[in-house]
Each structure stands twice: as structure tokens, then as C-alpha cells.
Design a protein around this motif. Structure first.
Motif, PDB file in Angstrom:
ATOM      1  N   SER A  48       1.864 -20.813  34.977  1.00 62.52           N
ATOM      2  CA  SER A  48       0.419 -20.965  34.817  1.00 62.52           C
ATOM      3  C   SER A  48       0.196 -22.055  33.779  1.00 62.52           C
ATOM      4  CB  SER A  48      -0.231 -19.652  34.371  1.00 62.52           C
ATOM      5  OG  SER A  48       0.390 -19.151  33.207  1.00 62.52           O
ATOM      6  N   VAL A  88      -0.271 -21.231  45.413  1.00 58.88           N
ATOM      7  CA  VAL A  88      -0.867 -20.482  44.310  1.00 58.88           C
ATOM      8  C   VAL A  88      -0.657 -18.993  44.567  1.00 58.88           C
ATOM      9  CG1 VAL A  88      -2.572 -22.250  43.781  1.00 58.88           C
ATOM     10  CG2 VAL A  88      -3.144 -20.455  45.416  1.00 58.88           C
ATOM     11  N   ILE A  94      -1.807 -15.293  44.721  1.00 58.86           N
ATOM     12  CA  ILE A  94      -2.991 -14.458  44.881  1.00 58.86           C
ATOM     13  C   ILE A  94      -2.584 -13.006  44.619  1.00 58.86           C
ATOM     14  CG2 ILE A  94      -4.843 -13.733  46.451  1.00 58.86           C
ATOM     15  CD1 ILE A  94      -4.867 -16.735  45.784  1.00 58.86           C
ATOM     16  N   ASN A 136      -7.777 -24.783  38.423  1.00 56.20           N
ATOM     17  CA  ASN A 136      -6.974 -23.639  37.998  1.00 56.20           C
ATOM     18  C   ASN A 136      -7.507 -23.071  36.684  1.00 56.20           C
ATOM     19  OD1 ASN A 136      -5.063 -23.562  40.070  1.00 56.20           O
ATOM     20  ND2 ASN A 136      -3.731 -25.040  39.058  1.00 56.20           N
ATOM     21  N   THR A 144      -3.953 -18.855  36.905  1.00 54.76           N
ATOM     22  CA  THR A 144      -3.413 -19.016  38.250  1.00 54.76           C
ATOM     23  C   THR A 144      -1.964 -19.471  38.191  1.00 54.76           C
ATOM     24  OG1 THR A 144      -5.618 -19.843  38.831  1.00 54.76           O
ATOM     25  CG2 THR A 144      -3.888 -20.040  40.500  1.00 54.76           C
ATOM     26  N   LYS A 145      -1.039 -18.629  38.627  1.00 49.77           N
ATOM     27  CA  LYS A 145       0.351 -19.080  38.748  1.00 49.77           C
ATOM     28  C   LYS A 145       0.484 -19.943  40.001  1.00 49.77           C
ATOM     29  CE  LYS A 145       3.348 -16.059  36.137  1.00 49.77           C
ATOM     30  NZ  LYS A 145       4.588 -15.270  36.164  1.00 49.77           N
ATOM     31  N   HIS A 146       1.238 -21.024  39.883  1.00 52.45           N
ATOM     32  CA  HIS A 146       1.399 -21.932  41.022  1.00 52.45           C
ATOM     33  C   HIS A 146       2.750 -22.630  40.945  1.00 52.45           C
ATOM     34  CE1 HIS A 146      -0.635 -23.978  37.687  1.00 52.45           C
ATOM     35  NE2 HIS A 146      -0.075 -25.104  38.100  1.00 52.45           N
TER      36      HIS A 146
END
Length: 250
Positions: A138, A156, A158, A176, A192-194
Motif C-alpha cells: 500500500s 488491486v 478488494i 489510491n 489500497t494494496k496493489h
């Protein structure tokens, strides 16, 4: 993207003349220098950082300097507008978030624009086990504005669904939420982890991928603490948190 790509396609011996040094947030970062997910091998990407207050005279080209400066200023304007909307949405004074970021572009604020380049992966290159173009993470600050090309690969996370493709949509910007915004809002807004995977389709592996990222952070000494008074997270100064996360990345 076109101008920065001209720089990235140069030989390493040319790019290294503009390597990012300590004490300033300007310059080139080589492939595998960073591990956004410390549990994976180094990321298969290059970068070029620019901060408005770190603007030396030895740019690769005048066009690159001008484009970076103009993009920084346009993104600053947009990020303030997004922060205003977030302030209203959170039931705060409209200028609350803007006031926490009033020094964007000055030494007193670490907000940075970054050109990212994911070089082609030839067939003869051995990819290390677990290595991808950009490890899961993140972002560290308030929000991030992300401009991506049409190659794809960004995913990303969810909640409840895992990682899903953030398919490029022409004319749009991905926004983000960052770690500090999550701490500020005591998890009302979650970071938001991506990640960016290596494409499975062969012809896409052989093509470079590009993005431009604007990392928005509060002013250096601004102390982020839970707005609801819950003390779910310890108060932390913006620059202290950024330095902590960068220490893990490198």
C-alpha cells in the motif's frame, strides 16, 4: 510518458549519470533496487523521481524537466481538489485536508512525482522465484494519483475478493488511499494494496509498461492522528512515517 520513455531507453551508463542520491528526491532508480514487498526479490522496474524543491541543472533534457514540472503542478492542483472532496465526505471542514498539505512542492512537504518504467522481459532472462514487476504494497501517504498506459498488469486488492485487475480505462486516473489516510480515518478509508504482475501473454512480456505516479503526503511535521479520537493508531509525523516505510523498501 513519451518524454520519460526516451530517457529510460538509454544505456545504463547514461542513466546512471542521473542516479537518485541521498538528501534529495530527484533522479533515476535502477531495476531491482526496490522491494515494495520485502518478501519478494527486487521489483522489475525503473523509476525517475522528481520533487519541485529538488530541481537541479543537470536534467537529461530540458523537455524532461519542463514536462515533470508541469505535471507536478497539475497534479498538485488536482490532489487539493480530491482532498477537499474527501474532507467534505468525512464531515470535516472543506479545507481540513488541504491545510495539512499546504506546503506541497516545498522542502517542508515530501509529495513526489515518479515516472515508472517496467522494461521488456526477453525470453532469455531468468526471472527469480516469486519475482514480479511491482511487489504487493500500500502507498505510504494520503492519496496517490496514478496514470497508467494500456499494457495492464496492475491489480488491486478488494476485501473479500483478493486481487483483481485494475484494467486501464482511457482518460481516467486511478486514485489510491494511502496508509496515513487509513490511520487518520481509523480505518473508515482503507489503504489500497496493489501490485503489478508479469503478463502471462508472451507479446506483452516483450513490451515495456509505463505509469506516472503522484504520491501525496501531508507536510513533514504534520502529526496524523485518528480523527474520531479512538487512538486506534499512534499519532505519527508525516515525514517520520515516510522514512520508516522507505527504510523497509530499500
Amino acid at each position: 510518458m513519451t518524454i520519460s520513455r526516451t530517457f529510460f531507453e538509454q544505456p545504463v551508463e547514461e542513466k546512471i549519470k542521473h542516479v537518485r542520491g541521498k538528501g534529495q528526491n530527484y533522479g533515476w532508480v535502477a531495476v531491482e533496487t526496490e522491494k515494495l514487498n520485502p518478501e519478494r526479490p527486487g521489483d522489475l522496474k525503473e523509476a525517475f523521481n522528481y520533487h519541485l524543491a529538488d530541481d537541479p541543472d543537470d536534467w537529461p533534457t530540458a523537455d524532461f524537466q519542463q514536462a515533470s514540472r508541469e505535471m507536478f503542478l497539475r497534479c498538485t492542483e488536482l490532489s487539493h481538489r480530491v482532498c477537499d472532496a474527501l474532507s467534505v465526505g468525512l464531515g470535516l471542514d472543506e479545507n481540513f485536508m488541504r491545510n495539512a498539505h499546504k506546503s506541497v512542492g516545498k522542502k517542508e512537504n515530501p509529495t513526489t512525482i515518479r515516472s515508472l518504467y517496467y522494461p521488456p522481459i526477453p525470453q532469455y532472462v531468468d526471472i527469480k522465484p516469486g519475482q514480479i514487476r511491482l511487489g504487493e504494497h500500500s502507498d505510504f501517504g494520503t492519496i496517490t494519483l496514478l496514470f497508467q498506459d494500456d499494457i495492464g498488469g496492475l491489480e488491486v486488492e478488494i476485501p473479500g475478493k483478493g486481487f483483481v485487475p485494475a484494467t486501464p480505462i482511457p482518460g481516467t486516473i486511478v486514485v489510491n488511499i494511502g496508509d496515513l489516510m487509513q490511520r487518520w480515518t481509523a480505518d473508515t478509508l482503507v489503504a489500497t494494496k496493489h501490485r503489478v504482475l508479469i503478463p502471462e501473454v508472451e507479446f506483452k512480456k516483450r513490451k515495456p509498461r509505463q505509469s506516472v505516479v503522484f504520491y501525496v503526503d501531508p507536510d513533514n511535521e504534520y502529526v496524523v492522528e485518528c480523527l474520531d479520537g479512538s487512538k486506534k493508531y499512534e499519532p505519527v509525523a508525516s515525514l517520520d512515517y515516510l522514512n520508516y516505510k522507505l527504510g523497509i523498501t530499500y
